[in-house]
Enzyme design. Structure first.
Site, PDB file in Angstrom:
ATOM      1  N   GLU A 328       0.837  -1.195   0.000  1.00  0.00           N
ATOM      2  CA  GLU A 328       0.000   0.000   0.000  1.00  0.00           C
ATOM      3  C   GLU A 328       0.872   1.246   0.000  1.00  0.00           C
ATOM      4  O   GLU A 328       1.802   1.363   0.789  1.00  0.00           O
ATOM      5  CB  GLU A 328      -0.962   0.006   1.192  1.00  0.00           C
ATOM      6  CG  GLU A 328      -0.301  -0.172   2.534  1.00  0.00           C
ATOM      7  CD  GLU A 328      -1.286  -0.484   3.654  1.00  0.00           C
ATOM      8  OE1 GLU A 328      -2.448  -0.787   3.369  1.00  0.00           O
ATOM      9  OE2 GLU A 328      -0.860  -0.433   4.814  1.00  0.00           O
ATOM     10  N   CYS A 329       0.599   2.136  -0.920  1.00  0.00           N
ATOM     11  CA  CYS A 329       1.239   3.442  -1.013  1.00  0.00           C
ATOM     12  C   CYS A 329       2.766   3.308  -1.048  1.00  0.00           C
ATOM     13  O   CYS A 329       3.330   2.931  -2.070  1.00  0.00           O
ATOM     14  CB  CYS A 329       0.761   4.343   0.115  1.00  0.00           C
ATOM     15  SG  CYS A 329       0.928   6.110  -0.260  1.00  0.00           S
ATOM     16  N   GLY A 330       3.459   3.604   0.046  1.00  0.00           N
ATOM     17  CA  GLY A 330       4.908   3.508   0.049  1.00  0.00           C
ATOM     18  C   GLY A 330       5.402   2.123  -0.326  1.00  0.00           C
ATOM     19  O   GLY A 330       6.436   1.983  -0.986  1.00  0.00           O
TER      20      GLY A 330
END
Length: 457
Positions: A328-330
């Site tokens: 997720e994301c990073g």
């Protein structure tokens, strides 16, 4: 159970809620109080800092989110009661202005305080104001008769004589003055550093300690504890998932990857054993049935992540062989081909996803998200939050297996990419009330014919 529990709220954002929360958490911890921090809303940076602030002398508690968009009121109340029962006290940081909700005051900090049955300590920015706080305080005290306003702390006060004017206003409208925070450059610097990011050159511990030292001199913590001691009901039983219980799940956790909802880790733990590892520092990826790469600030550590080529190679091999991977994301940024920093320097990443992320011309993407993964075979609606400044570029052939909408139902172009058994998105999903979701992910290895053994490097 009678114990101190209160919510720190304010008339608006940027009045010092996080600063006061961190300081009070550390002050209570120094007094030997086992204090449980909570954050209203989806913010994962604040809960990360709350966790640091509650740690002292070998004790401390994980910050928890209380969000009634991502979960039902019953679930949120259950999280609060469960973790209050295990602690000596609870401190809840509000979000935005006290009565700011999705529709009027629905879901606001005030609504959550009422739902939890705890009082509110109001934080008022007193810069440039004296007796004129009287009508403000009067309004907050009387606007909602069900709100229990324990008192007020004034922030950014010039000197003691300034506070005397503010106290007169409190007495005239019947609001208890609980102290003040003098304007101080050390405090301002600490607040600014912690509010911006968790960059490697920021000494978070020293900043929090400085905040606590400063606040403890002029805020009456003992009075807050006295006025905010309330009856906390015993927690009611919460449903658990029916996970297989013997999976091994490798979870990235270090300075670059630390934005994660605590409830997500609790749910993952019901499926088996969590093996924490560092993409920054570790040489070996744990043998696992699933890899979880949470969000964080990988762009701040991109050079070090790139230099750990052995770990990047193992993560790529795990994903490309069909190992169940959720990012997720990073974490998604790390799985891509590269990250380009604000300075224009390009750093090689894992190459498990054919995409690139860049911080050049960065702009904020922010908001609640509803995620429909029915195209991937998961029938229940998932909810979460999107928060990032990076953008995607150089996207190859990647399948989007989700339709994602805002809280108000508008379709956005954010994707959930799937390659083999790797799922990756900018959205931080909250699994607290969809505990079967990790099970769905783990089952994909069997659906596609990839066994965990074959996925290991």
């Amino acid at each position: 159970m009678i114990k101190p529990a209160f919510l720190l709220g304010a008339p608006s954002s940027n009045t010092g809620k996080t600063t006061l929360t961190l300081a009070l958490l550390r002050i209570l911890a120094r007094k030997g109080v086992d204090v449980q921090p909570f954050k209203c809303g989806p913010d994962y940076l604040d809960t990360y800092l709350h966790t640091l602030a509650s740690r002292f002398d070998g004790r401390g508690r994980q910050g928890r989110n209380l969000d009634i968009f991502m979960a039902s009121e019953d679930h949120v109340k259950g999280v609060f009661l469960q973790h209050c029962a295990e602690a000596d006290a609870a401190v809840v940081e509000g979000v935005m202005g006290l009565f700011d909700g999705s529709v009027k005051s629905e879901g606001s900090s005030a609504a959550i305080a009422g739902m939890l049955g705890i009082p509110v300590v109001l934080i008022v920015d007193a810069k440039g104001v004296a007796y004129s706080v009287a009508p403000l305080l009067y309004g907050f005290k009387h606007f909602d008769p069900s709100l229990r306003l324990a008192g007020v702390i004034f922030n950014r006060v010039n000197r003691l004589s300034h506070y005397e004017f503010l106290k007169e206003a409190c007495h005239d409208v019947g609001v208890e003055p609980l102290g003040y925070v003098p304007r101080d450059e050390t405090m301002a610097v600490s607040d600014r550093y912690l509010g911006l990011n968790i960059a490697p050159d920021v000494d978070q511990e020293s900043a929090i300690a400085a905040m606590a030292d400063h606040v403890s001199k002029t805020v009456d913590v003992e009075k807050i504890v006295q006025l905010c001691s309330v009856e906390i009901p015993r927690p009611f039983p919460r449903s658990s998932c029916t996970g297989r219980g013997n999976a091994v799940i490798a979870v990235a956790r270090d300075a670059a990857f630390n934005f994660v909802y605590a409830e997500n880790l609790d749910i993952l733990g019901q499926y088996g054993k969590l093996e924490f590892f560092s993409p920054l520092d570790d040489a070996i990826l744990p043998h696992a049935d699933m890899l979880y790469l949470s969000g964080g600030y990988p762009e701040l550590y991109a050079k070090r992540l790139a230099e750990n080529a052995g770990m990047r190679k193992q993560v790529k091999a795990f994903a490309l062989r069909g190992g169940v991977t959720y990012a997720e994301c990073g974490g998604m940024m790390y799985l891509g081909n590269s990250i380009t920093g604000r300075d224009g320097v390009n750093h090689e990443m894992c190459g498990a996803l054919d995409l690139e992320t860049t911080m050049r011309d960065a702009r904020l993407h922010l908001g609640y998200r509803k995620v429909d993964l029915s195209a991937a075979g998961y029938a229940r609606e998932l909810k979460g939050h999107e928060f990032h400044y990076s953008s995607l570029g150089g996207i190859g052939h990647l399948d989007n297996v989700a339709e994602i909408k805002t809280a108000r139902g508008r379709v956005v172009d954010t994707a959930v990419f799937r390659v083999r058994n790797t799922f990756a998105s900018y959205v931080h999903l909250y699994w607290g009330e969809t505990p079967d979701f990790p099970g769905f992910l783990l089952d994909q290895a069997h659906v596609t014919g990839s066994s965990p053994e074959n996925a290991r490097d």
